[in-house]
Motif scaffolding. Structure first.
Motif, PDB file in Angstrom:
ATOM      1  N   GLU A 101       0.834  -1.199   0.000  1.00 42.34           N
ATOM      2  CA  GLU A 101       0.000   0.000   0.000  1.00 42.34           C
ATOM      3  C   GLU A 101       0.868   1.248   0.000  1.00 42.34           C
ATOM      4  OE1 GLU A 101      -3.272   0.139   2.741  1.00 42.34           O
ATOM      5  OE2 GLU A 101      -3.506  -2.038   2.673  1.00 42.34           O
ATOM      6  N   GLU A 102       0.321   2.292  -0.595  1.00 39.71           N
ATOM      7  CA  GLU A 102       1.049   3.555  -0.641  1.00 39.71           C
ATOM      8  C   GLU A 102       0.993   4.235   0.715  1.00 39.71           C
ATOM      9  OE1 GLU A 102      -0.241   6.002  -3.852  1.00 39.71           O
ATOM     10  OE2 GLU A 102      -0.104   4.376  -5.276  1.00 39.71           O
ATOM     11  N   ASP A 103       2.042   4.982   1.012  1.00 34.95           N
ATOM     12  CA  ASP A 103       2.133   5.716   2.257  1.00 34.95           C
ATOM     13  C   ASP A 103       1.947   7.195   1.957  1.00 34.95           C
ATOM     14  OD1 ASP A 103       3.021   7.179   4.504  1.00 34.95           O
ATOM     15  OD2 ASP A 103       4.408   5.585   5.075  1.00 34.95           O
ATOM     16  N   ARG A 104       0.875   7.775   2.468  1.00 37.63           N
ATOM     17  CA  ARG A 104       0.549   9.183   2.197  1.00 37.63           C
ATOM     18  C   ARG A 104       1.697  10.107   2.605  1.00 37.63           C
ATOM     19  NH1 ARG A 104      -1.761  13.656   4.676  1.00 37.63           N
ATOM     20  NH2 ARG A 104      -3.159  14.838   3.349  1.00 37.63           N
ATOM     21  N   ASP A 105       2.304   9.838   3.745  1.00 36.97           N
ATOM     22  CA  ASP A 105       3.404  10.687   4.222  1.00 36.97           C
ATOM     23  C   ASP A 105       4.598  10.656   3.261  1.00 36.97           C
ATOM     24  OD1 ASP A 105       1.926  11.441   6.439  1.00 36.97           O
ATOM     25  OD2 ASP A 105       2.744   9.845   7.695  1.00 36.97           O
ATOM     26  N   GLU A 106       4.877   9.493   2.667  1.00 34.82           N
ATOM     27  CA  GLU A 106       5.960   9.400   1.693  1.00 34.82           C
ATOM     28  C   GLU A 106       5.656  10.248   0.458  1.00 34.82           C
ATOM     29  OE1 GLU A 106       6.916   5.376   0.650  1.00 34.82           O
ATOM     30  OE2 GLU A 106       7.338   4.816   2.721  1.00 34.82           O
ATOM     31  N   TRP A 107       4.402  10.232   0.010  1.00 38.28           N
ATOM     32  CA  TRP A 107       4.003  11.047  -1.140  1.00 38.28           C
ATOM     33  C   TRP A 107       4.175  12.529  -0.833  1.00 38.28           C
ATOM     34  CZ3 TRP A 107       2.745  10.159  -6.131  1.00 38.28           C
ATOM     35  CH2 TRP A 107       2.556   8.835  -6.512  1.00 38.28           C
ATOM     36  N   ILE A 108       3.764  12.952   0.342  1.00 35.67           N
ATOM     37  CA  ILE A 108       3.897  14.362   0.725  1.00 35.67           C
ATOM     38  C   ILE A 108       5.362  14.737   0.776  1.00 35.67           C
ATOM     39  CG2 ILE A 108       3.561  15.993   2.633  1.00 35.67           C
ATOM     40  CD1 ILE A 108       0.893  14.505   3.201  1.00 35.67           C
ATOM     41  N   ALA A 110       7.874  13.358  -0.784  1.00 34.30           N
ATOM     42  CA  ALA A 110       8.435  13.360  -2.134  1.00 34.30           C
ATOM     43  C   ALA A 110       8.009  14.598  -2.904  1.00 34.30           C
ATOM     44  CB  ALA A 110       7.994  12.104  -2.888  1.00 34.30           C
ATOM     45  N   SER A 111       6.753  15.020  -2.739  1.00 35.29           N
ATOM     46  CA  SER A 111       6.283  16.216  -3.465  1.00 35.29           C
ATOM     47  C   SER A 111       6.970  17.466  -2.942  1.00 35.29           C
ATOM     48  CB  SER A 111       4.760  16.353  -3.368  1.00 35.29           C
ATOM     49  OG  SER A 111       4.373  16.712  -2.068  1.00 35.29           O
ATOM     50  N   GLU A 112       7.277  17.511  -1.660  1.00 33.41           N
ATOM     51  CA  GLU A 112       7.974  18.670  -1.078  1.00 33.41           C
ATOM     52  C   GLU A 112       9.404  18.751  -1.613  1.00 33.41           C
ATOM     53  OE1 GLU A 112       7.492  17.978   3.101  1.00 33.41           O
ATOM     54  OE2 GLU A 112       5.512  18.919   3.151  1.00 33.41           O
ATOM     55  N   GLN A 113      10.041  17.602  -1.831  1.00 36.52           N
ATOM     56  CA  GLN A 113      11.396  17.590  -2.362  1.00 36.52           C
ATOM     57  C   GLN A 113      11.416  18.072  -3.809  1.00 36.52           C
ATOM     58  OE1 GLN A 113      12.832  13.617  -1.719  1.00 36.52           O
ATOM     59  NE2 GLN A 113      12.976  13.894   0.498  1.00 36.52           N
ATOM     60  N   VAL A 114      10.402  17.733  -4.566  1.00 41.47           N
ATOM     61  CA  VAL A 114      10.300  18.157  -5.964  1.00 41.47           C
ATOM     62  C   VAL A 114      10.076  19.654  -6.050  1.00 41.47           C
ATOM     63  CG1 VAL A 114       8.901  17.979  -8.068  1.00 41.47           C
ATOM     64  CG2 VAL A 114       9.503  15.922  -6.786  1.00 41.47           C
ATOM     65  N   ASP A 115       9.282  20.205  -5.140  1.00 40.39           N
ATOM     66  CA  ASP A 115       8.969  21.629  -5.139  1.00 40.39           C
ATOM     67  C   ASP A 115      10.182  22.493  -4.817  1.00 40.39           C
ATOM     68  OD1 ASP A 115       6.355  21.113  -5.799  1.00 40.39           O
ATOM     69  OD2 ASP A 115       5.610  21.260  -3.734  1.00 40.39           O
ATOM     70  N   HIS A 116      11.187  21.920  -4.180  1.00 40.32           N
ATOM     71  CA  HIS A 116      12.338  22.741  -3.753  1.00 40.32           C
ATOM     72  C   HIS A 116      13.480  22.591  -4.676  1.00 40.32           C
ATOM     73  CE1 HIS A 116       9.849  22.807  -0.217  1.00 40.32           C
ATOM     74  NE2 HIS A 116      10.641  23.694   0.338  1.00 40.32           N
TER      75      HIS A 116
END
Length: 116
Positions: A101-108, A110-116
């Motif tokens: 199953e996907e982990d919501r916290d991991e997605w968040i 990862a998206s924060e790392q992409v934004d920076h």
């Protein structure tokens, strides 16, 4: 909750898996698609807590999988939409089984790392 040992021996793992509340509601309404039901009766017939039934029904209505009129609820009459939702659910379940199953916290994160 326990089950009879004959059920345990005779049924597959899929048949013994517990359904989520939305799955239970959709299954119940589909099996009883010739009628519309009050939320309290749906809760009673599916074993879902009465405090949980309205949020479940509202989410299903938002996804256009159930219809609502006055105090009554019924399954959608859009069978292709219902089939599409079921197929999507089964594929997601298959991927979860294969890859976890996907982990919501991991997605968040990862998206924060992409934004920076």
């Amino acid at each position: 909750m326990s089950i009879d040992i004959d059920q345990f021996d005779e049924r597959s793992s899929e048949e013994l898996a517990e359904l989520s509340n939305p799955e239970q509601v959709l299954k119940f309404l589909y099996e009883n698609r010739d009628r519309a039901w009050k939320a309290k009766e749906i809760a009673s017939r599916t074993g879902i807590n009465e405090n949980s039934i309205h949020p479940v029904l509202s989410r299903l209505e938002d996804r256009e999988l159930v219809r609502h009129k006055g105090p009554y609820w019924a399954i959608t009459d859009d069978t292709s939409r219902l089939r599409q939702a079921y197929d999507t659910h089964r594929v997601t379940q298959l991927f979860d089984d294969l890859y976890g199953e996907e982990d919501r916290d991991e997605w968040i994160e990862a998206s924060e790392q992409v934004d920076h």
